[in-house]
Design a protein around this motif. Structure first.
Motif, PDB file in Angstrom:
ATOM      1  N   GLY A  36       0.768  -1.242   0.000  1.00 52.90           N
ATOM      2  CA  GLY A  36       0.000   0.000   0.000  1.00 52.90           C
ATOM      3  C   GLY A  36       0.794   1.285   0.000  1.00 52.90           C
ATOM      4  N   ALA A  37       2.121   1.216  -0.007  1.00 50.17           N
ATOM      5  CA  ALA A  37       2.917   2.452  -0.053  1.00 50.17           C
ATOM      6  C   ALA A  37       2.742   3.133  -1.403  1.00 50.17           C
ATOM      7  N   GLY A  38       2.637   4.463  -1.389  1.00 51.55           N
ATOM      8  CA  GLY A  38       2.462   5.209  -2.629  1.00 51.55           C
ATOM      9  C   GLY A  38       3.727   5.858  -3.142  1.00 51.55           C
ATOM     10  N   GLU A  39       4.779   5.880  -2.322  1.00 53.83           N
ATOM     11  CA  GLU A  39       6.069   6.447  -2.717  1.00 53.83           C
ATOM     12  C   GLU A  39       7.168   5.674  -2.003  1.00 53.83           C
ATOM     13  N   VAL A  40       8.395   5.817  -2.504  1.00 49.35           N
ATOM     14  CA  VAL A  40       9.552   5.133  -1.922  1.00 49.35           C
ATOM     15  C   VAL A  40      10.673   6.133  -1.702  1.00 49.35           C
ATOM     16  N   LEU A  41      11.236   6.131  -0.498  1.00 47.25           N
ATOM     17  CA  LEU A  41      12.456   6.890  -0.178  1.00 47.25           C
ATOM     18  C   LEU A  41      13.584   5.895   0.023  1.00 47.25           C
ATOM     19  N   VAL A  42      14.683   6.075  -0.714  1.00 41.78           N
ATOM     20  CA  VAL A  42      15.799   5.142  -0.616  1.00 41.78           C
ATOM     21  C   VAL A  42      17.098   5.920  -0.524  1.00 41.78           C
ATOM     22  N   HIS A  43      17.990   5.470   0.359  1.00 39.48           N
ATOM     23  CA  HIS A  43      19.308   6.074   0.513  1.00 39.48           C
ATOM     24  C   HIS A  43      20.314   5.288  -0.324  1.00 39.48           C
ATOM     25  N   PRO A  44      20.816   5.843  -1.428  1.00 44.85           N
ATOM     26  CA  PRO A  44      21.829   5.131  -2.223  1.00 44.85           C
ATOM     27  C   PRO A  44      23.128   4.973  -1.437  1.00 44.85           C
ATOM     28  N   ARG A  45      23.732   3.789  -1.558  1.00 40.76           N
ATOM     29  CA  ARG A  45      24.961   3.504  -0.829  1.00 40.76           C
ATOM     30  C   ARG A  45      25.969   2.814  -1.739  1.00 40.76           C
ATOM     31  N   THR A  46      27.241   3.053  -1.446  1.00 43.55           N
ATOM     32  CA  THR A  46      28.315   2.360  -2.141  1.00 43.55           C
ATOM     33  C   THR A  46      28.356   0.909  -1.671  1.00 43.55           C
ATOM     34  N   PRO A  47      29.087   0.021  -2.370  1.00 43.33           N
ATOM     35  CA  PRO A  47      29.180  -1.374  -1.921  1.00 43.33           C
ATOM     36  C   PRO A  47      29.713  -1.519  -0.496  1.00 43.33           C
ATOM     37  N   CYS A  48      30.485  -0.542  -0.024  1.00 40.91           N
ATOM     38  CA  CYS A  48      30.994  -0.626   1.348  1.00 40.91           C
ATOM     39  C   CYS A  48      30.029  -0.018   2.361  1.00 40.91           C
ATOM     40  N   GLY A  49      28.877   0.465   1.893  1.00 42.24           N
ATOM     41  CA  GLY A  49      27.843   0.925   2.813  1.00 42.24           C
ATOM     42  C   GLY A  49      27.792   2.413   3.058  1.00 42.24           C
ATOM     43  N   ARG A  50      28.633   3.194   2.391  1.00 45.03           N
ATOM     44  CA  ARG A  50      28.623   4.638   2.619  1.00 45.03           C
ATOM     45  C   ARG A  50      27.565   5.303   1.745  1.00 45.03           C
ATOM     46  N   GLU A  51      26.790   6.227   2.347  1.00 47.88           N
ATOM     47  CA  GLU A  51      25.816   6.984   1.563  1.00 47.88           C
ATOM     48  C   GLU A  51      26.534   7.810   0.509  1.00 47.88           C
ATOM     49  N   SER A  52      25.924   7.944  -0.661  1.00 47.94           N
ATOM     50  CA  SER A  52      26.584   8.625  -1.766  1.00 47.94           C
ATOM     51  C   SER A  52      25.572   9.296  -2.680  1.00 47.94           C
ATOM     52  N   LEU A  53      25.988  10.431  -3.259  1.00 48.52           N
ATOM     53  CA  LEU A  53      25.222  11.117  -4.294  1.00 48.52           C
ATOM     54  C   LEU A  53      25.886  10.958  -5.658  1.00 48.52           C
ATOM     55  N   SER A  54      26.891  10.130  -5.748  1.00 47.17           N
ATOM     56  CA  SER A  54      27.582   9.935  -7.017  1.00 47.17           C
ATOM     57  C   SER A  54      26.621   9.379  -8.063  1.00 47.17           C
ATOM     58  N   PRO A  55      26.704   9.883  -9.291  1.00 48.02           N
ATOM     59  CA  PRO A  55      25.857   9.317 -10.349  1.00 48.02           C
ATOM     60  C   PRO A  55      26.129   7.842 -10.586  1.00 48.02           C
ATOM     61  N   ARG A  56      27.328   7.367 -10.232  1.00 46.56           N
ATOM     62  CA  ARG A  56      27.659   5.949 -10.407  1.00 46.56           C
ATOM     63  C   ARG A  56      27.023   5.077  -9.332  1.00 46.56           C
ATOM     64  N   VAL A  57      26.478   5.717  -8.305  1.00 43.11           N
ATOM     65  CA  VAL A  57      25.758   4.985  -7.252  1.00 43.11           C
ATOM     66  C   VAL A  57      24.253   5.216  -7.385  1.00 43.11           C
ATOM     67  N   VAL A  58      23.856   6.472  -7.545  1.00 41.45           N
ATOM     68  CA  VAL A  58      22.434   6.811  -7.620  1.00 41.45           C
ATOM     69  C   VAL A  58      21.793   6.210  -8.868  1.00 41.45           C
ATOM     70  N   GLY A  59      22.441   6.387 -10.025  1.00 43.28           N
ATOM     71  CA  GLY A  59      21.860   5.925 -11.278  1.00 43.28           C
ATOM     72  C   GLY A  59      21.582   4.433 -11.310  1.00 43.28           C
ATOM     73  N   PRO A  60      22.592   3.578 -11.028  1.00 39.67           N
ATOM     74  CA  PRO A  60      22.344   2.139 -11.061  1.00 39.67           C
ATOM     75  C   PRO A  60      21.265   1.684 -10.080  1.00 39.67           C
ATOM     76  N   LEU A  61      21.200   2.321  -8.893  1.00 41.64           N
ATOM     77  CA  LEU A  61      20.168   1.926  -7.936  1.00 41.64           C
ATOM     78  C   LEU A  61      18.775   2.256  -8.471  1.00 41.64           C
ATOM     79  N   LEU A  62      18.609   3.457  -9.005  1.00 38.62           N
ATOM     80  CA  LEU A  62      17.308   3.825  -9.562  1.00 38.62           C
ATOM     81  C   LEU A  62      16.943   2.919 -10.731  1.00 38.62           C
ATOM     82  N   GLU A  63      17.907   2.610 -11.581  1.00 41.68           N
ATOM     83  CA  GLU A  63      17.636   1.719 -12.715  1.00 41.68           C
ATOM     84  C   GLU A  63      17.267   0.314 -12.234  1.00 41.68           C
TER      85      GLU A  63
END
Length: 248
Positions: A36-63
């Protein structure tokens, strides 16, 4: 509107309910949306677990999430935890090659207005996150009120309440006419969600906010938390309580 917060700052030490890999996050999102959720909030993270705004992390996760079939709006946070430098945050969001539907911008952090404007320029809607109550001062809310948003129709106010105090929400009545989302963390999570239901505001729930159901049992998944939240909502509408939410 109910937004599920999939992971936040949680990690494997917080238990099996926390999705970690992109595949796990996609599956958790699909289950939460089915619940029943209508939206999703997700924190992109690197393979080592660090939060990141890098396009190489954000893009693949969204895809990964969209490729798995997540069709509701996707939100990512643009915050100090992912990039401490305000100029670095601007550079990161301007370099994104795959865009989320929304980005959460904490207005308690420096450079929030410039970052929010840059996101709107890129076509990304903005959730202006403002803490209320507890030790939060008036500055974040004042910073939001002073911001002349270039596209106010694409901005929401997301208020993190330290407690479910109706006075905190009453103080929002004189704000500009933007949608409001309320949420709390840990012990405040469920009381604030109930307050959001009573106020007709949007709400957020997920393991990023709380690891237990309203009756105190450990949640097994984000989907279980979403189901409990909708049970609370439906119970408030009918004046009854059903089994998922447990005793209150």
């Amino acid at each position: 509107m109910l937004q599920v917060a999939l992971n936040g700052s949680r990690d494997a030490a917080d238990g099996a309910a926390v999705p970690l890999s992109p595949g796990d996050l996609a599956r958790s999102a699909l289950e939460a949306v089915a619940a029943g959720a209508g939206e999703v909030l997700v924190h992109p993270r690197t393979p080592c677990g660090r939060e990141s705004l890098s396009p190489r992390v954000v893009g693949p996760l969204l895809e990964e999430m969209r490729g798995a079939g997540v069709r509701v709006p996707l939100t990512v946070p643009a915050a100090v935890a992912a990039e401490p430098d305000p100029a670095g945050r601007l550079e990161r969001v301007r370099s994104w090659t795959v865009l989320p539907d929304r980005a959460a911008v904490p207005f308690a952090e420096p450079g929030a207005r410039e970052l929010a404007a840059a996101l709107l320029e890129r076509g990304v809607a903005v959730d202006a996150v403002v803490p209320l109550g507890g030790g939060a001062g008036p500055e974040p809310l004042a910073r939001f009120l002073e911001w002349a948003a270039p596209e106010p129709a694409r901005v929401r106010l997301v208020a993190e309440l330290a407690e479910a105090d109706p006075a905190l929400v009453a103080g929002l009545r004189w704000l500009p006419p933007v949608p409001v989302v309320l949420y709390g963390r840990e012990d405040a999570a469920w009381p604030v969600l109930r307050l959001a239901v009573r106020c007709g505001a949007g709400a957020r729930i997920g393991v990023a906010q709380v690891l237990r159901l309203p009756d105190g049992r450990p949640a097994r998944s984000n989907a279980e938390l979403v189901a409990a939240a909708l049970d609370l909502r439906d119970g408030a509408a009918t004046g009854t309580a059903t089994g998922t939410a447990g005793s209150r």
